[in-house]
Design a protein around this motif. Sequence first.
Motif, PDB file in Angstrom:
ATOM      1  N   ASN A 108       0.825  -1.211   0.000  1.00 51.42           N
ATOM      2  CA  ASN A 108       0.000   0.000   0.000  1.00 51.42           C
ATOM      3  C   ASN A 108       0.858   1.260   0.000  1.00 51.42           C
ATOM      4  O   ASN A 108       0.517   2.245  -0.657  1.00 51.42           O
ATOM      5  CB  ASN A 108      -0.976  -0.004   1.170  1.00 51.42           C
ATOM      6  CG  ASN A 108      -2.120  -0.953   0.928  1.00 51.42           C
ATOM      7  OD1 ASN A 108      -2.568  -1.124  -0.196  1.00 51.42           O
ATOM      8  ND2 ASN A 108      -2.598  -1.590   1.981  1.00 51.42           N
ATOM      9  N   ARG A 148       2.110   1.741  -3.514  1.00 50.25           N
ATOM     10  CA  ARG A 148       1.041   2.166  -4.415  1.00 50.25           C
ATOM     11  C   ARG A 148       0.661   3.631  -4.202  1.00 50.25           C
ATOM     12  O   ARG A 148       0.219   4.291  -5.137  1.00 50.25           O
ATOM     13  CB  ARG A 148      -0.192   1.286  -4.234  1.00 50.25           C
ATOM     14  CG  ARG A 148       0.008  -0.152  -4.702  1.00 50.25           C
ATOM     15  CD  ARG A 148      -1.195  -1.022  -4.400  1.00 50.25           C
ATOM     16  NE  ARG A 148      -2.386  -0.613  -5.104  1.00 50.25           N
ATOM     17  CZ  ARG A 148      -2.672  -0.899  -6.368  1.00 50.25           C
ATOM     18  NH1 ARG A 148      -1.834  -1.625  -7.060  1.00 50.25           N
ATOM     19  NH2 ARG A 148      -3.783  -0.476  -6.915  1.00 50.25           N
ATOM     20  N   ASN A 149       0.818   4.144  -2.977  1.00 53.15           N
ATOM     21  CA  ASN A 149       0.294   5.465  -2.646  1.00 53.15           C
ATOM     22  C   ASN A 149       1.331   6.496  -2.228  1.00 53.15           C
ATOM     23  O   ASN A 149       1.012   7.683  -2.150  1.00 53.15           O
ATOM     24  CB  ASN A 149      -0.752   5.328  -1.527  1.00 53.15           C
ATOM     25  CG  ASN A 149      -1.894   4.442  -1.952  1.00 53.15           C
ATOM     26  OD1 ASN A 149      -2.525   4.685  -2.968  1.00 53.15           O
ATOM     27  ND2 ASN A 149      -2.150   3.378  -1.187  1.00 53.15           N
ATOM     28  N   THR A 152      -3.176  -5.479  -6.843  1.00 48.13           N
ATOM     29  CA  THR A 152      -4.093  -5.037  -5.811  1.00 48.13           C
ATOM     30  C   THR A 152      -3.761  -5.841  -4.550  1.00 48.13           C
ATOM     31  O   THR A 152      -3.043  -6.844  -4.621  1.00 48.13           O
ATOM     32  CB  THR A 152      -5.550  -5.303  -6.204  1.00 48.13           C
ATOM     33  OG1 THR A 152      -5.731  -6.726  -6.318  1.00 48.13           O
ATOM     34  CG2 THR A 152      -5.911  -4.609  -7.508  1.00 48.13           C
TER      35      THR A 152
END
Length: 156
Positions: free
Chosen positions: A37, A40-41, A141
């Motif tokens: 995460n 990804r961010n 994901t």
Amino acid sequence: MGTRHRQAVITKEGDLKIQQYGQWDGYPDGQGKDILNYLRNGDLDRYQENLNKIPLINDEQIDEVNKDSNWTKNYPYLSRDCGSNIHQMIEYGVVKFVQHTDLEECQKWCEGFYTIDFQKGVFITEYYDNTVEFDLKKLPTEEEYLKAFVTEDEDA
């Protein structure tokens, strides 16, 4: 849960900058998912810029940390409790220096190994006998990531 792990980060130049032991949630659904995460961010350009500025701890700094009775608050990035939070700390420029965990020792008792390799452009997760590698430009994901660790027995 006390699932031991090691996180490593390799710069675009191939330098091992982070090699840190973590005590908690070292399974893919814990630290692995948190690192994914972040990747990804997070602001990876800023992260890499700050990463390149971080030196390995020296003897004087070791003495400074050892004399600090509140070292876990003042140097949280050195704590075994830090886990994947170290990546945000690096991005925000909080990390002054790092201390490398002995890899040979860690391999004896860690269950999970997480490597962000900017030189090869991959995020590698090793958990027990399962190793998966993902392209940093095509990260999965959470569901896809976790599915990579489901064995056929668990799937049935």
